[in-house]
Enzyme design. Structure first.
Site, PDB file in Angstrom:
ATOM      1  N   LYS A 117       0.859  -1.193   0.000  1.00 30.78           N
ATOM      2  CA  LYS A 117       0.000   0.000   0.000  1.00 30.78           C
ATOM      3  C   LYS A 117       0.892   1.240   0.000  1.00 30.78           C
ATOM      4  O   LYS A 117       1.654   1.448   0.942  1.00 30.78           O
ATOM      5  CB  LYS A 117      -0.918  -0.001   1.221  1.00 30.78           C
ATOM      6  CG  LYS A 117      -1.901   1.175   1.241  1.00 30.78           C
ATOM      7  CD  LYS A 117      -2.991   0.958   2.263  1.00 30.78           C
ATOM      8  CE  LYS A 117      -3.903   2.168   2.390  1.00 30.78           C
ATOM      9  NZ  LYS A 117      -4.931   1.958   3.411  1.00 30.78           N
ATOM     10  N   ASP A 129      -1.651  10.381  -5.786  1.00 29.46           N
ATOM     11  CA  ASP A 129      -0.260  10.164  -6.198  1.00 29.46           C
ATOM     12  C   ASP A 129       0.194   8.717  -6.005  1.00 29.46           C
ATOM     13  O   ASP A 129       1.348   8.376  -6.271  1.00 29.46           O
ATOM     14  CB  ASP A 129       0.672  11.105  -5.421  1.00 29.46           C
ATOM     15  CG  ASP A 129       0.558  10.911  -3.912  1.00 29.46           C
ATOM     16  OD1 ASP A 129      -0.161   9.975  -3.467  1.00 29.46           O
ATOM     17  OD2 ASP A 129       1.186  11.689  -3.162  1.00 29.46           O
ATOM     18  N   ASP A 259     -16.536   0.067  -0.729  1.00 33.49           N
ATOM     19  CA  ASP A 259     -15.211  -0.322  -1.242  1.00 33.49           C
ATOM     20  C   ASP A 259     -14.269  -0.666  -0.099  1.00 33.49           C
ATOM     21  O   ASP A 259     -13.161  -1.150  -0.334  1.00 33.49           O
ATOM     22  CB  ASP A 259     -14.609   0.802  -2.106  1.00 33.49           C
ATOM     23  CG  ASP A 259     -14.628   2.157  -1.407  1.00 33.49           C
ATOM     24  OD1 ASP A 259     -15.708   2.594  -0.997  1.00 33.49           O
ATOM     25  OD2 ASP A 259     -13.552   2.761  -1.260  1.00 33.49           O
ATOM     26  N   ASP A 269      -8.745  -1.740   5.234  1.00 33.56           N
ATOM     27  CA  ASP A 269      -8.516  -0.324   4.938  1.00 33.56           C
ATOM     28  C   ASP A 269      -8.590   0.547   6.181  1.00 33.56           C
ATOM     29  O   ASP A 269      -9.561   1.263   6.412  1.00 33.56           O
ATOM     30  CB  ASP A 269      -9.488   0.187   3.860  1.00 33.56           C
ATOM     31  CG  ASP A 269      -8.914  -0.073   2.466  1.00 33.56           C
ATOM     32  OD1 ASP A 269      -7.941  -0.853   2.364  1.00 33.56           O
ATOM     33  OD2 ASP A 269      -9.419   0.484   1.498  1.00 33.56           O
TER      34      ASP A 269
HETATM   35  P1  AMP Z   1      -9.930   5.034   0.931  1.00 30.20           P
HETATM   36  O1  AMP Z   1     -10.934   6.051   1.357  1.00 30.20           O
HETATM   37  O2  AMP Z   1      -8.559   5.226   1.512  1.00 30.20           O
HETATM   38  O3  AMP Z   1     -10.417   3.652   1.081  1.00 30.20           O
HETATM   39  O4  AMP Z   1      -9.691   5.288  -0.630  1.00 30.20           O
HETATM   40  C1  AMP Z   1     -10.726   5.406  -1.563  1.00 30.20           C
HETATM   41  C2  AMP Z   1     -10.151   5.310  -2.953  1.00 30.20           C
HETATM   42  O5  AMP Z   1      -9.158   6.323  -3.159  1.00 30.20           O
HETATM   43  C3  AMP Z   1      -9.472   3.994  -3.276  1.00 30.20           C
HETATM   44  O6  AMP Z   1      -9.758   3.697  -4.604  1.00 30.20           O
HETATM   45  C4  AMP Z   1      -8.003   4.317  -3.087  1.00 30.20           C
HETATM   46  O7  AMP Z   1      -7.164   3.480  -3.828  1.00 30.20           O
HETATM   47  C5  AMP Z   1      -7.928   5.752  -3.569  1.00 30.20           C
HETATM   48  N1  AMP Z   1      -6.814   6.494  -2.969  1.00 30.20           N
HETATM   49  C6  AMP Z   1      -6.688   6.920  -1.697  1.00 30.20           C
HETATM   50  N2  AMP Z   1      -5.529   7.571  -1.522  1.00 30.20           N
HETATM   51  C7  AMP Z   1      -4.883   7.566  -2.708  1.00 30.20           C
HETATM   52  C8  AMP Z   1      -3.636   8.079  -3.180  1.00 30.20           C
HETATM   53  N3  AMP Z   1      -2.801   8.747  -2.382  1.00 30.20           N
HETATM   54  N4  AMP Z   1      -3.322   7.866  -4.468  1.00 30.20           N
HETATM   55  C9  AMP Z   1      -4.147   7.204  -5.296  1.00 30.20           C
HETATM   56  N5  AMP Z   1      -5.329   6.710  -4.923  1.00 30.20           N
HETATM   57  C10 AMP Z   1      -5.706   6.880  -3.652  1.00 30.20           C
HETATM   58 MG    MG Z   2     -10.271   1.926   0.569  1.00 27.78          MG
END
Ligand code: AMP
Ligand code: MG
Length: 509
Positions: A117, A129, A259, A269
């Protein structure tokens, strides 16, 4: 000894993206895209989990040898790193394709998938990013392991690697973006499939892909089941059981979007999660959710149900479009949650289920929520009360759980509850000492309090990663008395009440 070779059932069995273009785009007809991690400048292994290494069949020397792999600098030969394609409902609304924007699967060792990750951008990165900051990586690393040792189903973490590179984040979403150290966690689970993988197929009316994914999921992770209907019922049960676990330890996930819901019923997550210090059903750690409080402590079981309904709708094409099957799964969820939560809280109180027990538990909940009372300390100290004589005053051991100074009326109500509880617990117990031991086996002394994680983060930022390892070590034995480590079992200090990272967390990670 050479590192064992990786396999990937997911890649071998399921359709992938024909394009390897690494830029944000919609990926249709495929469940994954091949990706290459972006190398980092100076990887350093800050911490690792011995138990996870053992499960993977890795020695300490092999874990150290693997650091370039765990940093994304050198995928092992024969490994095809991939990003999974999924969608999700975020804060109650369908968000379309999301996917692994910064996570990359490496394949499996011993039937367990390894995932980096923060290893760089993928076609699913959207505007991100692909990186992760050290503070959020420490939090994910520690909490995955802490949850496992508490007996809560969860993804695991093998390693925490600092990258040597800086990552820019606007932590408070106030326009003051600043560079922070970057890191990569290697997560481990049987599967990282989420409700959102299934939802995305159906949202695109790609029922053939949905069928393939459900078939794969049944074959590999639910080998005793054969139908989508059975899968939905089982996921409903597992999700309800997970919610009962979270409520019983005081864990608040913070972002229960679909998700972030594991098809295996694992906690997955770790972002702006938190532990309730005081037992407050309305508390949420996530600053993005501060207004609506959708993902507050007391709302988690209801949201789990809502999420299972979303999964049911996604599976509808394989359920003969019979909505009655979704209803049945929701009923199963409710039955399971009531049974599992009831069982856990009854055990925490050292009681067995009988007439009046539910009322006793609910009576405690409303009393606890009236004045700021530390959940972990309160439940842990009950074992001291149960071995003493029936209380005639509000016990000193429990006064330490209060954050403020409650008035006489509150103490009197608490004492009345304690007396009723004490009588029932003692009446059922063969031996008070055994009863206390059984309560201590389910009421942790040590949980990963938000401020403890933040202290370890501050130390790591100052160059001392030893604090992370020490905290991990404490959390490996949450139910044991650990002489000399009482400072890890204290209630949240006043300075931490409103300090960022200690009570409120942003999604910026
Ligand atoms: P999360 O809320 O952390 O579960 O993320 C929601 C979505 O945003 C998922 O598809 C993650 O892969 C994407 N995501 C979160 N942070 C980043 C990042 N720094 N770069 C690329 N994708 C991100
Ligand atoms: Mg997520």
């Amino acid at each position: 000894m050479p590192v064992p070779s990786f396999t990937s059932r997911f890649l071998r069995a399921l359709p992938g993206d024909p394009s390897s273009l690494n830029e944000p785009r919609q990926v249709r007809g495929a469940l994954w895209s091949t990706v290459q991690p972006t190398p980092v400048s100076a990887p350093t292994l800050l911490a690792w989990s011995p138990e996870v290494a053992t499960q993977l069949g890795l020695t300490e020397a092999q874990v150290r040898e693997l650091v370039p792999v765990l940093a994304g600098n050198a995928p092992p030969p024969g490994v095809t790193p991939f990003a999974a394609n999924y969608g999700g409902h975020q804060f109650g609304h369908w968000a379309g394709q999301l996917g692994d924007g910064r996570a990359m699967g490496l394949g499996e060792l011993n039937d367990l998938e390894l995932q980096l990750k923060g290893a760089g951008p993928t076609p699913y990165s959207r505007r991100g990013d692909g990186r992760a900051v050290l503070r959020s990586s420490i939090r994910e690393f520690l909490c995955s392991e802490a949850m496992h040792h508490l007996g809560v189903p969860t993804t695991r973490a093998l390693s925490l690697v600092q990258t040597g590179d800086l990552v820019v984040r606007d932590m408070f979403y106030d326009g003051r973006a600043a560079p922070e150290p970057g890191a990569i966690v290697c997560r481990v689970a049987q599967s990282f499939l989420r409700f959102g993988n299934f939802e995305l197929c159906t949202s695109r009316e790609d029922h053939a892909l949905l069928r393939e994914l459900v078939g794969f999921t049944l074959t590999h992770y639910f080998p005793t089941l054969t139908t989508a209907e059975a899968l939905l019922l089982e996921v409903a049960r597992r999700t309800a059981t997970l919610m009962a676990h979270w409520q019983a330890v005081g864990f608040v996930h913070g972002v229960m979007n679909t998700d972030n819901m594991s098809i295996l019923g694992l906690t997955i997550d770790y972002g702006p999660y938190g532990w309730v210090d005081d037992f407050d059903p309305s508390w949420t750690p996530n600053t993005t959710d501060a207004e609506q409080r959708r993902y507050r402590f007391g709302n988690q079981p209801g949201i789990g149900l809502w999420n299972v309904e979303r999964l049911g709708i996604a599976l509808l094409p394989l359920l003969g479009d019979d909505e009655g099957k979704i209803e049945a799964a929701l009923l199963e969820y409710q039955r399971t949650f009531e049974a599992e939560a009831g069982r856990r809280f009854t055990a925490k109180l050292g009681l067995s289920p009988r007439e009046g027990t539910v009322e006793l538990v609910h009576g405690l909940f409303s009393w606890l929520a009236t004045e700021e009372t530390d959940m972990t300390i309160f439940f842990r100290r009950l074992s001291e009360v149960v071995t003493a004589a029936e209380p005639t005053d509000f016990p000193q051991a429990l006064r330490e759980a209060f954050y403020g100074a409650p008035g006489e009326a509150h103490l009197a109500a608490g004492l009345a509850w304690l007396q009723a509880w004490w009588r029932q617990a003692r009446e059922e117990a063969a031996s008070p000492r055994q009863l206390a031991a059984s309560m201590n086996a389910v009421n942790p002394k040590y949980v990963l309090r938000n401020y403890l994680a933040q202290e370890a983060i501050d130390a790591a930022h100052a160059g001392d990663a030893g604090a992370v390892t020490e905290l991990l070590d404490v959390m490996r034995h949450p139910f044991d008395e650990q002489p000399g480590r009482d400072r890890f079992a204290q209630k949240r200090p006043e300075w931490a009440r409103s300090k960022p990272g200690c009570s409120a967390l942003s999604c910026s990670s």
